[in-house]
Design a protein around this motif. Structure first.
Motif, mmCIF file in Angstrom:
data_model
loop_
_atom_site.group_PDB
_atom_site.id
_atom_site.type_symbol
_atom_site.label_atom_id
_atom_site.label_comp_id
_atom_site.label_asym_id
_atom_site.label_seq_id
_atom_site.Cartn_x
_atom_site.Cartn_y
_atom_site.Cartn_z
ATOM 1 N N THR A 65 0.835 -1.210 0.000
ATOM 2 C CA THR A 65 0.000 0.000 0.000
ATOM 3 C C THR A 65 0.868 1.257 0.000
ATOM 4 O O THR A 65 0.962 1.958 -0.999
ATOM 5 C CB THR A 65 -0.936 -0.010 1.222
ATOM 6 O OG1 THR A 65 -0.154 -0.097 2.424
ATOM 7 C CG2 THR A 65 -1.931 -1.148 1.154
ATOM 8 N N ARG A 123 3.345 11.978 16.009
ATOM 9 C CA ARG A 123 1.941 11.576 16.007
ATOM 10 C C ARG A 123 1.402 11.609 17.432
ATOM 11 O O ARG A 123 2.076 11.144 18.355
ATOM 12 C CB ARG A 123 1.853 10.157 15.473
ATOM 13 C CG ARG A 123 0.461 9.530 15.460
ATOM 14 C CD ARG A 123 0.568 8.302 14.593
ATOM 15 N NE ARG A 123 -0.590 7.467 14.572
ATOM 16 C CZ ARG A 123 -0.958 6.802 13.483
ATOM 17 N NH1 ARG A 123 -0.286 6.909 12.367
ATOM 18 N NH2 ARG A 123 -2.003 6.014 13.517
ATOM 19 N N ASP A 134 -3.698 8.329 18.672
ATOM 20 C CA ASP A 134 -3.959 7.766 17.337
ATOM 21 C C ASP A 134 -3.298 6.393 17.224
ATOM 22 O O ASP A 134 -2.084 6.294 17.085
ATOM 23 C CB ASP A 134 -3.390 8.729 16.278
ATOM 24 C CG ASP A 134 -3.906 8.413 14.896
ATOM 25 O OD1 ASP A 134 -4.546 7.365 14.714
ATOM 26 O OD2 ASP A 134 -3.654 9.211 13.980
ATOM 27 N N HIS A 150 1.383 -5.403 12.134
ATOM 28 C CA HIS A 150 1.599 -6.191 10.909
ATOM 29 C C HIS A 150 2.127 -7.565 11.333
ATOM 30 O O HIS A 150 3.132 -7.638 12.056
ATOM 31 C CB HIS A 150 2.587 -5.468 9.996
ATOM 32 C CG HIS A 150 2.068 -4.156 9.494
ATOM 33 N ND1 HIS A 150 1.787 -3.102 10.326
ATOM 34 C CD2 HIS A 150 1.756 -3.733 8.252
ATOM 35 C CE1 HIS A 150 1.323 -2.077 9.614
ATOM 36 N NE2 HIS A 150 1.296 -2.444 8.346
ATOM 37 N N SER A 154 1.954 4.642 8.447
ATOM 38 C CA SER A 154 2.577 5.130 7.222
ATOM 39 C C SER A 154 3.792 5.989 7.617
ATOM 40 O O SER A 154 3.754 6.712 8.613
ATOM 41 C CB SER A 154 1.570 5.948 6.416
ATOM 42 O OG SER A 154 0.956 6.936 7.224
ATOM 43 N N SER A 198 -4.336 0.613 3.407
ATOM 44 C CA SER A 198 -5.268 -0.517 3.483
ATOM 45 C C SER A 198 -6.685 -0.094 3.867
ATOM 46 O O SER A 198 -6.893 0.914 4.543
ATOM 47 C CB SER A 198 -4.750 -1.528 4.519
ATOM 48 O OG SER A 198 -4.682 -0.918 5.793
ATOM 49 N N ARG A 227 -12.064 2.932 7.067
ATOM 50 C CA ARG A 227 -11.274 3.664 6.082
ATOM 51 C C ARG A 227 -11.405 2.946 4.751
ATOM 52 O O ARG A 227 -11.033 1.788 4.643
ATOM 53 C CB ARG A 227 -9.791 3.709 6.511
ATOM 54 C CG ARG A 227 -8.885 4.423 5.512
ATOM 55 C CD ARG A 227 -7.465 4.627 6.042
ATOM 56 N NE ARG A 227 -6.688 3.407 6.070
ATOM 57 C CZ ARG A 227 -5.449 3.307 6.530
ATOM 58 N NH1 ARG A 227 -4.839 4.379 7.051
ATOM 59 N NH2 ARG A 227 -4.805 2.165 6.527
ATOM 60 N N LYS A 279 -12.209 7.006 17.504
ATOM 61 C CA LYS A 279 -12.010 5.620 17.068
ATOM 62 C C LYS A 279 -10.948 5.489 15.996
ATOM 63 O O LYS A 279 -10.161 4.574 16.016
ATOM 64 C CB LYS A 279 -13.329 5.035 16.597
ATOM 65 C CG LYS A 279 -13.952 4.164 17.669
ATOM 66 C CD LYS A 279 -14.943 3.220 17.095
ATOM 67 C CE LYS A 279 -14.910 1.918 17.879
ATOM 68 N NZ LYS A 279 -15.853 0.955 17.358
HETATM 69 O O1 TXA Z 1 -1.797 0.360 4.410
HETATM 70 C C1 TXA Z 1 -1.693 0.644 5.603
HETATM 71 O O2 TXA Z 1 -2.578 0.380 6.425
HETATM 72 C C2 TXA Z 1 -0.389 1.343 6.035
HETATM 73 C C3 TXA Z 1 0.767 0.380 5.827
HETATM 74 C C4 TXA Z 1 2.076 0.931 6.350
HETATM 75 O O3 TXA Z 1 0.475 -0.852 6.412
HETATM 76 N N1 TXA Z 1 -0.478 1.743 7.403
HETATM 77 C C5 TXA Z 1 -1.219 2.809 7.791
HETATM 78 O O4 TXA Z 1 -1.098 3.092 9.135
HETATM 79 O O5 TXA Z 1 -1.914 3.444 7.031
HETATM 80 P P1 TXA Z 1 -1.520 4.523 9.736
HETATM 81 O O6 TXA Z 1 -1.112 4.439 11.166
HETATM 82 O O7 TXA Z 1 -0.950 5.595 8.938
HETATM 83 O O8 TXA Z 1 -3.082 4.484 9.643
HETATM 84 C C6 TXA Z 1 -3.770 3.561 10.446
HETATM 85 C C7 TXA Z 1 -5.127 4.049 10.763
HETATM 86 C C8 TXA Z 1 -5.153 5.315 11.592
HETATM 87 O O9 TXA Z 1 -6.132 6.158 11.048
HETATM 88 C C9 TXA Z 1 -5.578 4.820 12.965
HETATM 89 O O10 TXA Z 1 -6.307 5.795 13.650
HETATM 90 C C10 TXA Z 1 -6.425 3.630 12.613
HETATM 91 O O11 TXA Z 1 -5.748 3.037 11.534
HETATM 92 N N2 TXA Z 1 -6.484 2.643 13.706
HETATM 93 C C11 TXA Z 1 -5.493 1.888 14.193
HETATM 94 N N3 TXA Z 1 -5.917 1.162 15.242
HETATM 95 C C12 TXA Z 1 -7.215 1.451 15.418
HETATM 96 C C13 TXA Z 1 -8.211 1.037 16.342
HETATM 97 N N4 TXA Z 1 -7.965 0.171 17.304
HETATM 98 N N5 TXA Z 1 -9.448 1.572 16.192
HETATM 99 C C14 TXA Z 1 -9.722 2.461 15.225
HETATM 100 N N6 TXA Z 1 -8.803 2.894 14.333
HETATM 101 C C15 TXA Z 1 -7.578 2.409 14.419
#
Ligand code: TXA
Ligand code: MG
Length: 361
Positions: A61, A84, A88, A93, A172, A210, A225, A250
């Motif tokens: 991604t 960050r 958040d 992985h 990311s 993703s 998302r 959330k």
């Molecule tokens: O494609 C992807 O998902 C990429 C690659 C690196 O794997 N990762 C990614 O991570 O986009 P990040 O941290 O940039 O975005 C993850 C999102 C954030 O909006 C976060 O708030 C949400 O996932 N998230 C993570 N854990 C959560 C949870 N327990 N409940 C609700 N949202 C969550």
């Protein structure tokens, strides 16, 4: 060590040197980019991760800022390097599917649904939000009762994860609120000098983060998302509803302003020429007959292929940001399939200047 990584331009800042300050090692003044196909790249990345260092890794991604997800000190460093907020949460992985059992707590009903989703979409760009087990630290989940799990498809990252043998927390690899990186160079722009290693596997295949889904006890799928796995693919497994995130933390990554370049981003209908076009850049959908009216124009996809547009979007936003333009206009794309995820990112990129898209998410 027997490797010949490219030493990034940041070595200009001085000899390799690490400053240890409290929990975080924030300044590694020499960031190396190692090609993913270098014979020692995978081993090196896995060793650094096992030693508690952060490594930028490719996924299918976007590039991720990876660290040992079972070590709170490391997880805290991820937040600091990314700037960050701790509210958040991060995605874990996984090296293999068996980790789901350890990291989540599922009732039998949900277990079936989750097993079916995993069977179909993993490894791949689907993140599952599941009730977390005691094995997951509150720092990873920002104290939420759910944990985000994903098994990525990129073969290089899979090899790194298998070598490490532990879940890796990886947001990311951009500074908070900014455009996600789809090349190693983007990571260097965002985080260079703060991490020791970037594993360069070329431009990422999909280019958008993703899809995040929460399978509920009642077999509904709450979409947190939109992403490469579309609603129609998910609908085979149960009714899909868009998670109502209003007034909740959330998914704080879903805050209105996100994915933001430095220049203001404005969304326009195809073919529209704004008054300040001569000073502005245009990301066009398809070919654009008004191209001469804008200072610079790039096309998201000349053939109007949404998958191509998704893979180029973040790269082109960055490229346009570097041009001598006062604003970035982007033509809206159809909100079908991955087009929904593209528009989701664009609405957020435009959030600070969104008079033209008022009221939209
Ligand atoms: O494609 C992807 O998902 C990429 C690659 C690196 O794997 N990762 C990614 O991570 O986009 P990040 O941290 O940039 O975005 C993850 C999102 C954030 O909006 C976060 O708030 C949400 O996932 N998230 C993570 N854990 C959560 C949870 N327990 N409940 C609700 N949202 C969550
Ligand atoms: Mg992100």
């Amino acid at each position: 060590m027997n490797h010949l990584p490219l030493v990034a331009p940041l070595s200009l800042y001085g000899p390799p040197c690490r400053l240890h300050c409290g929990v975080a090692r924030l300044f590694v003044l020499n960031t190396e980019i190692v090609p993913a196909n270098h014979p020692t790249a995978i081993e090196r990345a896995a060793k650094l991760l096992a030693a508690g260092e952060l490594v930028a890794v490719p996924t299918e991604t976007v590039y991720g800022l990876a660290g040992n997800g079972r070590d709170d000190r490391v997880v805290a460093t991820i937040f600091q390097v990314k700037e960050r907020p701790f509210f958040d949460p991060l995605i874990l992985h996984l090296p293999d599917k068996s980790w789901v059992e350890r990291l989540s707590k599922l009732d039998p009903e949900r277990e079936k649904l989750v097993a079916a989703l995993i069977e179909r979409f993993w490894p791949g760009p689907l993140t599952l939000l599941l009730p977390k087990s005691e094995q997951v630290s509150d720092l990873v989940t920002a104290s939420l009762p759910t944990v985000a799990l994903r098994m990525p498809a990129n073969p290089v990252l899979r090899a790194i994860l298998r070598k490490g043998g532990f879940p890796v927390a990886a947001p990311s690899a951009n500074r908070f609120g900014r455009v996600s990186p789809t090349t190693a160079e983007h990571v260097l722009e965002e985080l260079g000098s703060k991490i020791p290693l970037i594993v360069d596997d070329g431009p990422t295949k999909l280019g958008l983060e993703s899809t995040i889904v929460e399978p509920t006890g009642s077999k509904k799928l709450l979409l947190h998302r939109p992403g490469p796995i579309g609603e129609s693919d998910l609908a085979e497994f149960g009714p899909v509803e868009t998670a109502d995130l209003k007034g909740s933390i959330k998914a704080p990554g879903q805050t209105p302003s996100h994915y933001a370049p430095d220049k203001p981003v404005r969304l326009i209908e195809k073919g529209h020429v704004p008054a300040d076009a001569a000073e502005a850049g245009l990301l066009a959908w398809g070919q654009n007959s008004q191209r001469s009216q804008f200072r610079v124009m790039f096309s998201l996809s000349e053939s109007r292929d949404l998958v191509e547009a998704a893979s180029r979007l973040f790269s082109l936003l960055r490229a346009m940001d570097r041009e001598a333009v006062a604003a970035i206009y982007v033509e809206k794309v159809p909100e079908t399939g991955i087009g929904k995820a593209i528009m989701n990112r664009l609405y957020r990129a435009a959030a600070e200047t969104r008079g033209n898209v008022k009221g939209e998410k």
